[in-house]
Design a protein around this motif. Structure first.
Motif, mmCIF file in Angstrom:
data_model
loop_
_atom_site.group_PDB
_atom_site.id
_atom_site.type_symbol
_atom_site.label_atom_id
_atom_site.label_comp_id
_atom_site.label_asym_id
_atom_site.label_seq_id
_atom_site.Cartn_x
_atom_site.Cartn_y
_atom_site.Cartn_z
ATOM 1 N N ALA A 161 0.857 -1.187 0.000
ATOM 2 C CA ALA A 161 0.000 0.000 0.000
ATOM 3 C C ALA A 161 0.883 1.223 0.000
ATOM 4 N N ALA A 162 0.263 2.382 -0.212
ATOM 5 C CA ALA A 162 1.005 3.645 -0.240
ATOM 6 C C ALA A 162 1.682 3.885 1.095
ATOM 7 N N GLY A 163 2.792 4.640 1.040
ATOM 8 C CA GLY A 163 3.524 4.950 2.260
ATOM 9 C C GLY A 163 4.517 3.888 2.659
ATOM 10 N N GLY A 164 4.779 2.908 1.772
ATOM 11 C CA GLY A 164 5.744 1.861 2.068
ATOM 12 C C GLY A 164 5.192 0.688 2.849
ATOM 13 N N ALA A 165 3.890 0.590 2.995
ATOM 14 C CA ALA A 165 3.306 -0.536 3.718
ATOM 15 C C ALA A 165 3.529 -1.819 2.928
ATOM 16 N N HIS A 166 3.976 -2.872 3.631
ATOM 17 C CA HIS A 166 4.284 -4.138 2.959
ATOM 18 C C HIS A 166 4.138 -5.282 3.957
#
Length: 328
Positions: A242-247
């Motif tokens: 997801a946006a913002g570096g979420a992984h």
């Protein structure tokens, strides 16, 4: 000019028809709009004057966790009678405290109602929405939107949990849970892959899920696998971003085997386990009786002893089979 009654009557009828609307025209006119409640609610202008069309149409407040924010609601009553209005907040307006929850507005008067919004100390940064609702006791209702931004560091975090694969003899279903561990609203993307002993089995490119995931929320989802292998041991991996570096990613094992292979496996294991020790025992018995026949004959030849009878014939045959002219 002589007066003609018939002509005058015809002219009067035409004039009357021109003034009166036809039924088709009357039916085409829109119905009258319902009458307003007679009072209105809007954010109060900063100057203290009456709200105008060009003024702000909603409340916008911004502050860090633990902050107390203040604003005012303007209630106008242009009618000739007194109006009683009840007030309450919804959504982010649940953090709202009104100076008065019920206000009586005299005729042709405007009232200003102060209120505060207390941002909880544990509120996560991000945007909130709500409204301030005004309801007249004699009828009428007004809704004033309220937008609140909680300031602070933004954290984007996403995890994939509880991955499992179910299915036999047909399509398989991959089940998993996505959890928003951050403090911002996320729109996750999910990718699926499966690798077996014989190579790749599934490659599904990342795609955006249809709904957003709010902070702290979890959602249970499924992926359909139409053609899983009939005989293989597979590792299924789901990867969410997801946006913002979420992984986040997680795996699950999936073993597929036909019914005959499952039933035959124990039989093959038992057969292999029973045949092995028997062969070892036979080999050991032969060695314990003095070695092989060839070894016995060689020892006797070296010692000058002459075998007799069947024993001599067996020894001679054994030596002939091990000599330089023997065939493999």
């Amino acid at each position: 000019m002589p007066f003609r009654p018939r002509t005058a009557v015809s002219g009067a009828i035409l004039a009357t028809a021109a003034v009166l609307p036809s039924p088709a025209v009357a039916a085409a006119r829109p119905a009258a709009a319902p009458a307003p409640p007679g009072w209105s609610a809007a954010p109060a202008p900063g100057t203290g004057a009456a709200p105008r069309a060009q003024d702000r149409p909603f409340f916008y407040l911004e502050g860090a966790p633990g902050t107390v924010l203040a604003d005012r609601l303007s209630l106008s009553n242009p009618t000739g009678r007194s109006v009683a209005v009840r007030l309450r907040g919804s959504g982010a307006g649940a953090w709202l405290t009104l100076a008065s929850k019920e206000v009586r507005i005299p005729p042709r008067t405007r009232a200003s109602v102060p209120f505060t919004v207390t941002v909880p100390r544990d509120a996560v940064p991000g945007d909130r929405s709500g409204a301030l609702l005004a309801t007249g006791q004699a009828g009428g209702r007004a809704t004033v939107p309220l937008h609140l931004r909680v300031t602070g560091p933004v954290l984007s975090a996403l995890t994939v949990e509880k991955v499992s694969v179910r299915g036999a003899g047909g399509p398989a279903v991959i089940r998993y849970t996505l959890v928003n561990r951050g403090n911002t609203v996320l729109r996750p993307r999910i990718a699926v892959r499966a690798d077996g002993l014989f190579g790749p089995e599934l490659r599904r490119a990342a795609r955006t899920l249809p709904s957003a995931l709010a902070p702290g929320r979890a959602v249970d989802l499924t992926e359909t696998w139409p053609d899983p292998p009939a005989l293989d041991a597979v590792e299924v991996r789901l990867t969410a971003t997801a946006a913002g570096g979420a992984h986040g990613s997680a795996t699950a094992s999936y073993t597929a085997a036909p019914w005959w292979a499952v039933l035959a496996a124990p039989v093959l294991l038992l057969a292999g386990g029973a045949g092995g020790p028997a062969a070892v025992r036979r080999r050991r018995r032969g060695a314990g009786a003095g070695g092989t026949r060839g070894e016995q004959a060689a020892r006797r030849a070296a010692g000058g002893a002459r075998p007799s009878g069947d024993e001599g014939a067996d020894a001679a045959a054994e030596l002939a089979g091990t000599g330089p002219g023997a065939r493999g």
